[in-house]
Design a protein around this motif. Structure first.
Motif, PDB file in Angstrom:
ATOM      1  N   ALA A 261       9.599 -94.573 -95.947  1.00  0.00           N
ATOM      2  CA  ALA A 261      10.133 -93.803 -97.073  1.00  0.00           C
ATOM      3  C   ALA A 261      10.134 -94.604 -98.366  1.00  0.00           C
ATOM      4  O   ALA A 261       9.988 -94.051 -99.455  1.00  0.00           O
ATOM      5  CB  ALA A 261      11.545 -93.319 -96.749  1.00  0.00           C
ATOM      6  N   LYS A 262      10.287 -95.928 -98.235  1.00  0.00           N
ATOM      7  CA  LYS A 262      10.289 -96.768 -99.434  1.00  0.00           C
ATOM      8  C   LYS A 262       8.910 -97.324 -99.768  1.00  0.00           C
ATOM      9  O   LYS A 262       8.455 -97.245-100.898  1.00  0.00           O
ATOM     10  CB  LYS A 262      11.269 -97.941 -99.232  1.00  0.00           C
ATOM     11  N   ALA A 271       9.528 -91.251-102.952  1.00  0.00           N
ATOM     12  CA  ALA A 271       9.985 -92.516-102.364  1.00  0.00           C
ATOM     13  C   ALA A 271      11.512 -92.586-102.328  1.00  0.00           C
ATOM     14  O   ALA A 271      12.186 -92.172-103.278  1.00  0.00           O
ATOM     15  CB  ALA A 271       9.441 -93.698-103.157  1.00  0.00           C
ATOM     16  N   THR A 272      12.052 -93.114-101.246  1.00  0.00           N
ATOM     17  CA  THR A 272      13.492 -93.354-101.174  1.00  0.00           C
ATOM     18  C   THR A 272      13.855 -94.524-102.081  1.00  0.00           C
ATOM     19  O   THR A 272      13.206 -95.566-102.055  1.00  0.00           O
ATOM     20  CB  THR A 272      13.918 -93.662 -99.725  1.00  0.00           C
ATOM     21  N   GLU A 273      14.902 -94.342-102.883  1.00  0.00           N
ATOM     22  CA  GLU A 273      15.335 -95.396-103.802  1.00  0.00           C
ATOM     23  C   GLU A 273      16.669 -96.011-103.388  1.00  0.00           C
ATOM     24  O   GLU A 273      17.019 -97.094-103.838  1.00  0.00           O
ATOM     25  CB  GLU A 273      15.459 -94.841-105.228  1.00  0.00           C
ATOM     26  N   THR A 321      19.125 -95.009-110.491  1.00  0.00           N
ATOM     27  CA  THR A 321      17.817 -95.470-110.959  1.00  0.00           C
ATOM     28  C   THR A 321      16.694 -95.066-110.013  1.00  0.00           C
ATOM     29  O   THR A 321      16.779 -95.282-108.799  1.00  0.00           O
ATOM     30  CB  THR A 321      17.808 -97.000-111.123  1.00  0.00           C
ATOM     31  N   GLU A 322      15.656 -94.466-110.568  1.00  0.00           N
ATOM     32  CA  GLU A 322      14.409 -94.241-109.838  1.00  0.00           C
ATOM     33  C   GLU A 322      13.529 -95.455-110.122  1.00  0.00           C
ATOM     34  O   GLU A 322      12.943 -95.581-111.187  1.00  0.00           O
ATOM     35  CB  GLU A 322      13.721 -92.953-110.299  1.00  0.00           C
ATOM     36  N   TYR A 323      13.413 -96.353-109.167  1.00  0.00           N
ATOM     37  CA  TYR A 323      12.723 -97.616-109.410  1.00  0.00           C
ATOM     38  C   TYR A 323      11.212 -97.438-109.531  1.00  0.00           C
ATOM     39  O   TYR A 323      10.571 -98.118-110.334  1.00  0.00           O
ATOM     40  CB  TYR A 323      13.015 -98.602-108.270  1.00  0.00           C
ATOM     41  N   LEU A 324      10.617 -96.613-108.682  1.00  0.00           N
ATOM     42  CA  LEU A 324       9.161 -96.473-108.623  1.00  0.00           C
ATOM     43  C   LEU A 324       8.512 -97.849-108.452  1.00  0.00           C
ATOM     44  O   LEU A 324       7.454 -98.135-109.008  1.00  0.00           O
ATOM     45  CB  LEU A 324       8.619 -95.766-109.882  1.00  0.00           C
ATOM     46  N   ASN A 325       9.154 -98.677-107.676  1.00  0.00           N
ATOM     47  CA  ASN A 325       8.704-100.050-107.474  1.00  0.00           C
ATOM     48  C   ASN A 325       9.280-100.547-106.146  1.00  0.00           C
ATOM     49  O   ASN A 325      10.040 -99.827-105.494  1.00  0.00           O
ATOM     50  CB  ASN A 325       9.166-100.935-108.645  1.00  0.00           C
TER      51      ASN A 325
END
Length: 427
Positions: A261-262, A271-273, A321-325
């Protein structure tokens, strides 16, 4: 073939460009609305064939886009979203073919009513009309959106991120040539072929020619659309997604799911944040989770940091926060209700999941969490129209009106009423 609106910067003023796009789109919408499903499917089949035949051209065009951002401050997630490979272009073509193979979403009888006065009423699905798709530099979105709009009888005006303009030109060329091969108007798919940002605002103000605007991107883009739009919008908000590990979770299953998921692709909206962990299993599962996420930065609350002293402390802003990282936050909760409340308070309403063997707990979570997609014992990365059997998606709608969740061809239709009489007059 280049899109007919290709232009040198400054050749025309942007207002004229957008106005002309809208005028031509409205004319094309009249033709596409009465086109047969066979024509629309043929356009898609031909477009998919062209994407495969021109794969090298599409990848080369994408190479120019990637070269243009070398030395910039773009992060790895951005570059990943921008990048097209042979495999990704093939996936795009496969998605277009899959959309062509779906049932026709137009002309479906949604409901019928027989009135006491003899009138027969039917609610019939119809295209929305002209859709403006505004998205950031993820060029495959243009292919998906164009194909879904053709399938659903809609005309689309595409405005992708400026960094992906070369890629978008190559992709749109395949779609328009597919339309031409099927005898349909090439103007049914148009590209705003300019990097001028003013074009986005002008589209958002095009109430006479655009029926719906769909933004797909980060908070900056969505905020702009919310602030400026005079045309109705279908919003795709950020994916601050949670995976909640209930006390009944199968630990091996949970670790594998969270890893996928990450880390499958960190830059996608599914994606899981944040991982929310029940305190009853935290000491046992968190070390195993940390080992599985060895290539990911972990940020935890005080309880998580006590169990995993080498991880970083989470701040309050991390929870939203949506990291997208490759970063994930960890929250330890001390009751099921606290876990539900935490997810409710911080979720963006996109996708949230529970890992639990307790079926009743899973049901309660799925009913309580007010997100567009709620999952049980699976990865949030399945939040995708293709995985839902839609071939592709134009976005994940996080609002509650008209469409919600993955937006495929069926969700890009509206309806109208057909009323059949035999001389009735209203008294």
């Amino acid at each position: 073939m280049m899109n007919k609106m290709s232009m040198n910067e400054g050749e025309l003023d942007v207002e004229t460009v957008v106005s002309d796009l809208g005028r031509r789109a409205r004319a094309a919408a009249r033709e596409l609305a009465v086109a047969s499903v066979e024509q629309r499917n043929l356009a898609l089949i031909e477009a998919a064939k062209l994407l495969r035949e021109r794969r090298d051209e599409v990848v080369a065009a994408n190479g120019k886009d990637l070269d243009s951002i070398k030395g910039s401050d773009k992060d790895a997630a951005f570059i990943d979203r921008l990048t097209l490979t042979d495999a990704r272009v093939s996936d795009m073509a496969d998605a277009v073919d899959a959309i062509a193979g779906q049932d026709d979403p137009v002309g479906r009888t949604l409901a019928t009513f027989d009135r006491p006065n003899g009138l027969k009423i039917a609610r019939i699905s119809v295209p929305i009309g002209v859709i403006a798709m505004v998205y950031e530099s993820r060029p495959n979105v243009g292919s998906d959106a164009g194909a879904l709009c053709i399938k659903s009888g809609n005309v689309v005006i595409l405005r992708g991120g400026s960094e992906s303009l070369n890629s978008s030109r190559a992709i749109v060329g395949c779609l328009t040539d597919g339309l031409k091969a099927a005898g349909l108007p090439e103007d049914a798919v148009q590209l705003v072929d300019t990097r001028e940002r003013e074009a986005v605002k002008l589209l958002l103000h095009s109430t006479e020619t655009v029926d719906l605007v769909i933004p797909r991107g980060g908070r900056g883009l969505v905020s702009l659309v919310q602030r400026e739009a005079r045309v109705p919008t279908l919003l795709h908000l950020d994916g601050n997604n949670h995976t909640y590990l209930h006390e009944s979770a199968d630990l091996e299953k949970a670790v594998g799911i969270v890893r996928n998921a990450k880390m499958r692709r960190t830059g996608v909206c599914g994606a899981t944040e944040c991982v929310v962990v029940d305190a009853k299993i935290a000491k046992e599962i968190l070390p195993r989770l940390a080992a599985a996420l060895h290539d990911c930065e972990l940020r935890g609350d005080a309880a998580a940091c006590e169990i995993l002293p080498d991880i970083n402390s989470a701040s309050e802003s991390d929870w939203d926060t949506e990291y997208l990282n490759n970063i994930i936050s960890i929250k330890v909760v001390y009751s099921f209700q606290e876990g539900i409340k935490f997810v409710q308070d911080h979720s963006s309403g996109h996708t949230d999941a529970i890992i639990a063997e307790d079926q009743e707990a899973a049901k309660r979570f799925m009913v309580a969490i007010d997100s567009a997609i709620v999952m049980h014992n699976t990865s949030t990365q399945f939040a995708d129209g293709g995985e839902f059997g839609m071939g592709a998606e134009i976005g994940i709608a996080t609002g509650k009106m008209h469409a919600r969740g993955p937006v495929g061809a069926e969700q890009l239709t509206s309806f109208k009423y057909f009323v059949y009489g035999d001389g009735q007059q209203r008294p």
